[in-house]
Design a protein around this motif. Structure first.
Motif, short mmCIF file in Angstrom:
data_model
loop_
_atom_site.label_atom_id
_atom_site.label_comp_id
_atom_site.label_asym_id
_atom_site.label_seq_id
_atom_site.Cartn_x
_atom_site.Cartn_y
_atom_site.Cartn_z
N THR A 101 0.83 -1.20 0.00
CA THR A 101 0.00 0.00 0.00
C THR A 101 0.87 1.26 0.00
O THR A 101 0.54 2.24 -0.65
N HIS A 102 1.96 1.22 0.77
CA HIS A 102 2.92 2.32 0.80
C HIS A 102 4.15 1.85 1.58
O HIS A 102 4.17 0.73 2.08
N PHE A 103 5.14 2.73 1.67
CA PHE A 103 6.42 2.27 2.21
C PHE A 103 6.79 2.89 3.56
O PHE A 103 7.97 3.00 3.89
N HIS A 104 5.81 3.25 4.36
CA HIS A 104 6.11 3.53 5.75
C HIS A 104 6.66 2.26 6.40
O HIS A 104 6.30 1.14 6.00
N VAL A 105 7.52 2.45 7.43
CA VAL A 105 8.17 1.31 8.10
C VAL A 105 7.16 0.25 8.53
O VAL A 105 7.39 -0.95 8.37
N ASP A 106 6.05 0.70 9.11
CA ASP A 106 5.09 -0.25 9.68
C ASP A 106 4.26 -0.96 8.61
O ASP A 106 3.30 -1.68 8.93
N HIS A 107 4.64 -0.79 7.34
CA HIS A 107 3.99 -1.53 6.26
C HIS A 107 4.98 -2.28 5.38
O HIS A 107 4.57 -3.00 4.46
N SER A 108 6.26 -2.10 5.65
CA SER A 108 7.22 -2.64 4.69
C SER A 108 8.53 -3.17 5.28
O SER A 108 9.31 -3.78 4.58
N ILE A 201 -5.29 9.12 -0.18
CA ILE A 201 -4.57 10.25 0.41
C ILE A 201 -4.03 9.85 1.78
O ILE A 201 -4.78 9.47 2.68
N HIS A 202 -2.71 9.94 1.92
CA HIS A 202 -2.06 9.59 3.19
C HIS A 202 -0.93 10.61 3.42
O HIS A 202 0.25 10.30 3.26
N GLY A 203 -1.34 11.86 3.73
CA GLY A 203 -0.37 12.94 3.80
C GLY A 203 0.32 13.07 2.45
O GLY A 203 -0.30 12.99 1.40
N GLY A 223 -5.49 0.24 3.28
CA GLY A 223 -4.19 0.80 3.58
C GLY A 223 -4.35 2.00 4.49
O GLY A 223 -5.43 2.22 5.07
N ASP A 224 -3.31 2.79 4.63
CA ASP A 224 -3.40 4.01 5.43
C ASP A 224 -3.93 5.14 4.56
O ASP A 224 -3.40 5.40 3.47
N THR A 225 -4.96 5.80 5.02
CA THR A 225 -5.51 6.94 4.28
C THR A 225 -6.39 7.77 5.22
O THR A 225 -6.94 7.24 6.18
ZN LIG Z 1 1.42 4.96 6.80
#
Ligand SMILES: [Zn+2]
Length: 318
Positions: A101-108, A201-203, A223-225
């Motif tokens: 979904t995205h590459f923030h630490v808590d997802h990757s 939209i996630h920032g 995901g995060d949004t």
């Molecule tokens: Zn995130």
């Protein structure tokens, strides 16, 4: 433990020795009997229901989709999820695709741990990996994979055999950037399943929500949004299961509200999309213990089944 580079020939010999050991120990497939979600039908499993705070005692964001006992799709790989992956009975060699979904630490963050573990499995087909494009602050999916495994500059370039084309003796990772807008965009399809995405939209972080259609069932991951825009409602339309992130409480303000959707927004999206069931994950210290309030806000807009996820929970799709 890190393993130095070994030739494919030696590795195959090592595999043969391992196989002999397994046969001698009387178990041909050590994890075959260990699938925690059973062996029939389509099941969504939550590997990580929390994160990024370790004090929540939960792995960070990660999900598996099982079909008839095969672990076919991995969505995200936050910290701690590699251990949960092993506990679930899943195998990297069974994955048809990885979706980020995205590459923030808590997802990757556990991605390289999963890839390293796969080294000891007998995967003989490419591993497609799909995720968002990059920007000035975040790598694209192709950059993210290269940052770990690229032969020149990758942090784990000792495993670049899994990344560089034209080398023999292993499978290849095949990363792709998905430039999706608010209309669902097809990204991956094979004989088992299809996966499509919308931008969310996630920032300022490039982020996707994913819809997986498999075995006649539809599972959507927010995901995060923060829930802005209509893409997620379109993507989640009539989904059998909607996995949404309960990262902030209803009274969230400032940065946390700009990044995440409060319960009322989750309820509005679930209601507008007419999803058939809702699972809340990405439970953080600021939402844990507030389940009653969360449920109250969601119930104003959505009346279907609602469950709060814990690590390793299985959600079968009837
Ligand atoms: Zn995130």
């Amino acid at each position: 433990m890190a393993t130095p580079w070994i030739s494919p020939h030696f590795r195959n010999s090592f595999r043969s020795l391992s196989l002999i050991g397994i046969i001698l120990s009387g178990t041909l497939s050590p994890s075959a009997a260990a699938q925690t979600c059973g062996t029939h039908g389509v099941v969504a499993q939550v590997l990580g229901s929390g994160g990024p705070e370790l004090q929540d005692k939960r792995a960070s964001g990660s999900y598996l989709i099982w079909q008839d006992g095969e672990s076919r799709v991995l969505i995200d790989a936050g910290g701690g999820s590699a251990l949960r992956f092993g506990e679930s009975g899943a195998q990297m060699s069974q994955l048809d695709v990885i979706l980020f979904t995205h590459f923030h630490v808590d997802h990757s963050a556990d991605f390289p741990a999963l890839i390293k573990s796969s080294w000891f499995e007998d995967r003989r087909r490419p591993l497609p990996i799909y995720g968002p494009p990059g920007n000035d602050f975040m790598p694209s999916t192709t950059e993210f994979v290269a940052d770990f495994f690229g032969p020149q500059r990758g942090a784990f370039r000792y495993l670049s055999e899994l990344f560089t084309p034209d080398e023999q003796g292993s499978y290849k990772m095949q990363p792709h950037n998905v430039a999706a807008g608010s209309a669902p965009t097809g990204a991956f399809r094979n004989i088992n399943l299809s996966a499509s995405a919308v931008q969310v939209i996630h920032g300022g972080v490039p982020a996707l929500a994913w819809r997986v259609e498999i075995g006649g069932k539809v599972i959507v991951f927010s995901g995060d949004t923060n829930g802005d825009g209509d893409g997620l409602v379109r993507l989640a339309s009539n989904a059998d299961l909607f996995v949404a992130h309960n990262a902030v409480p209803e009274d969230a303000t400032g940065l946390e509200r700009r990044l995440h959707m409060p319960p009322s927004v989750i309820g509005l999206i679930a209601g507008d999309a007419h999803v058939k069931s809702l699972v809340l994950s990405h439970r953080m210290l600021r939402t844990l213990g507030k389940e009653k309030q969360t449920q109250f806000e969601i119930r104003k807009h959505y009346s279907g089944p609602l469950q709060f996820a814990n690590d390793l929970d299985c959600f079968p799709l009837q």
